[in-house]
Design a protein around this motif. Structure first.
Motif: not given
Length: 511
Positions: A273-283
């Motif tokens: 999920g690291l390319t989703r959620g708030i981390i993914g959104l910012v990236n």
């Protein structure tokens, strides 16, 4: 005619293809990695060829974790909390705030938990439901909220933070509030009156018959049957709230409110999920860089946004808001308290490695556990300390520039309660209660420097022994207590609430 139709189809197809390409250029599709692919990507960025495997929690396994205290401290000397990197001693609060604390924060952000991005989209809170309920004997006002993260710069990822806020209505406000990591649901939704319930059932029966006419014959056989029944309401004759009651009931009975924040609505608890959620959104859907934030820091960011909302609620004393969590959420709660100075108090439950337990300790959960399957909790750079072969050689927890005693020290002089249970009841040895006690002892030096009390022992973490369970060290702003239960902090709430209320100078006043 056929030629004209064919040309029109070609034009429409070309326009559609152009639109997709143009949209793709504007909003690149998010990368979809498995956990293994994401970990491999980070290893390549760091020049890591292989990682040491983490130990097994099964004591009968060949690669079981170490539980021998005689070899648990391969590098017993911890970084000195009160010594600057240039070797100069920290002798005043001013030196702490201006010089030493920033050094510690920088090391934790770069090597352990990751940095907050320079630009994180704003969160807009919307109250979806406002309900007057009873929790135990306490009347409350409960709100279900959604915090929408602005995704206008990357609409392909949505982040909506789920939160419930529950405040007692039988006391004079504003009240202190404890933010708790966990499921966010209304505690006891109000039920319709008998008259309203009769109307609902009449409408429901009518709808059933309209949808299926055969239901009329069935319902006519049971004229008094009510398809929808009322749930049991609050029991005013129930015993008063005590230490065995649910923590939320204890908080409300003491005049506190609480807020439940769902961490999974901020950032998924998995590596994929690291390319989703708030981390993914910012990236914008792309993989992390080595010093980007991990899930623990993302969850703590979400808790801070919950505090933003509470600061707007006139029923809440925003200067008396705390953070609580158990296990991985205990880690997140400690990270939250350490990095977000607006939080006044923290209850850190059974947090283990990555939380209150020393990274350098080799006892139970290891650095290799966090660089392996749980690497996504941490910054990518943390993986270096589990490397067996890399362009930089190999590193272990002994090479970390900081350790958890300094994370606890970052909470000073605010109220910090470290909680554990016992292995016999399920708070496994894996969590290394002793390693957390050592860190708490060492952290006390920062609390004393800032003019408050620690747990009341010396700060010699190599000599001080963990006290017997049920021994509460609760006289200072830094507190420790090991209860006789399992993997929970619930048994300590009956001690945490009066301790926090006393330290915050909060006295419940009935309306």
């Amino acid at each position: 005619m056929k030629r004209i139709i064919l040309l029109m189809l070609i034009f429409i197809l070309a326009k559609s293809t152009y639109a997709q390409t143009d949209n793709g250029n504007k909003y690149p599709s998010p990368v979809t990695f498995t956990a293994e692919q994401d970990q491999d990507n980070m290893m390549k960025q760091l020049g890591i060829k292989s990682l040491r495997p983490g130990p097994s929690g099964n004591e009968n396994a060949p690669n079981h974790a170490n539980y021998d205290e005689s070899i648990a401290n391969p590098c017993p000397q911890l970084p000195d909390i009160l010594t600057l990197k240039n070797g100069k001693k920290v002798t005043s609060a001013d030196m702490w705030w201006k010089l030493r604390r920033p050094e510690i924060v920088e090391d934790f952000e770069r090597e352990v938990y990751g940095r907050l991005p320079k630009k994180i989209p704003a969160v807009t809170w919307t109250v979806k439901i406002t309900d007057r309920e009873f929790v135990g004997r306490t009347p409350v006002i409960a709100k279900q909220l959604v915090g929408h993260v602005d995704n206008s710069e990357y609409p392909l990822i949505n982040v909506n933070i789920n939160m419930v806020v529950v405040l007692p209505t039988n006391v004079k406000g504003p009240v202190p509030v404890l933010i708790m990591f966990g499921p966010a649901s209304l505690p006891s939704p109000a039920q319709p009156s008998a008259e309203d319930l009769a109307k609902i059932n009449a409408a429901f029966r009518e709808m059933m018959i309209k949808n299926n006419p055969e239901m009329k014959a069935v319902l006519d056989k049971y004229p008094a049957y009510a398809p929808i029944t009322k749930l049991a309401g609050p029991s005013f004759f129930a015993p008063p709230t005590d230490g065995n009651s649910a923590p939320t009931e204890q908080l409300l009975a003491a005049g506190w409110g609480y807020a439940a924040v769902d961490p999974s609505s901020i950032q998924a608890d998995n590596a994929a999920g690291l390319t989703r959620g708030i981390i993914g959104l910012v990236n914008k859907g792309q993989p992390r860089k080595p010093d980007d934030w991990g899930a623990l820091r993302a969850w703590s960011w979400g808790a801070a946004r919950a505090l933003d909302y509470l600061e707007t609620d006139p029923l809440v004393d925003a200067k008396k808001v705390g953070i609580e969590g158990v296990s991985r959420y205990g880690k997140a709660a400690l990270v939250t308290l350490a990095f977000e100075p607006r939080f006044a108090v923290g209850l850190i439950g059974s947090s283990g490695k990555g939380g209150a337990t020393l990274h350098r300790r080799v006892f139970g959960e290891a650095v290799e556990s966090l660089t392996g399957g749980e690497y996504y909790w941490m910054a990518g750079n943390y993986m270096k300390y589990g490397a067996s072969a890399a362009t930089f050689g190999s590193k272990t927890g002994c090479d970390l520039p900081v350790d958890s005693h300094e994370l606890i020290a970052l909470c000073a002089p605010r109220l910090t309660f470290i909680s554990y249970g016992i292995p016999e009841k399920g708070d496994a040895k894996w969590l290394d209660q002793t390693g957390s006690y050592m860190a708490t002892v060492a952290a006390g030096a920062a609390f004393k420097l800032l003019g408050v009390k620690d747990i009341g022992v010396s700060n010699d973490y190599l000599k001080e022994k963990m006290p017997p369970m049920l021994t509460g060290l609760l006289e200072g702003e830094l507190a420790w207590r090991q209860h006789d239960g399992g993997h929970t902090d619930a048994p300590n709430f009956q001690h945490f609430i009066p301790w926090a209320s006393k330290m915050l100078k909060y006295n419940k006043t009935a309306k």
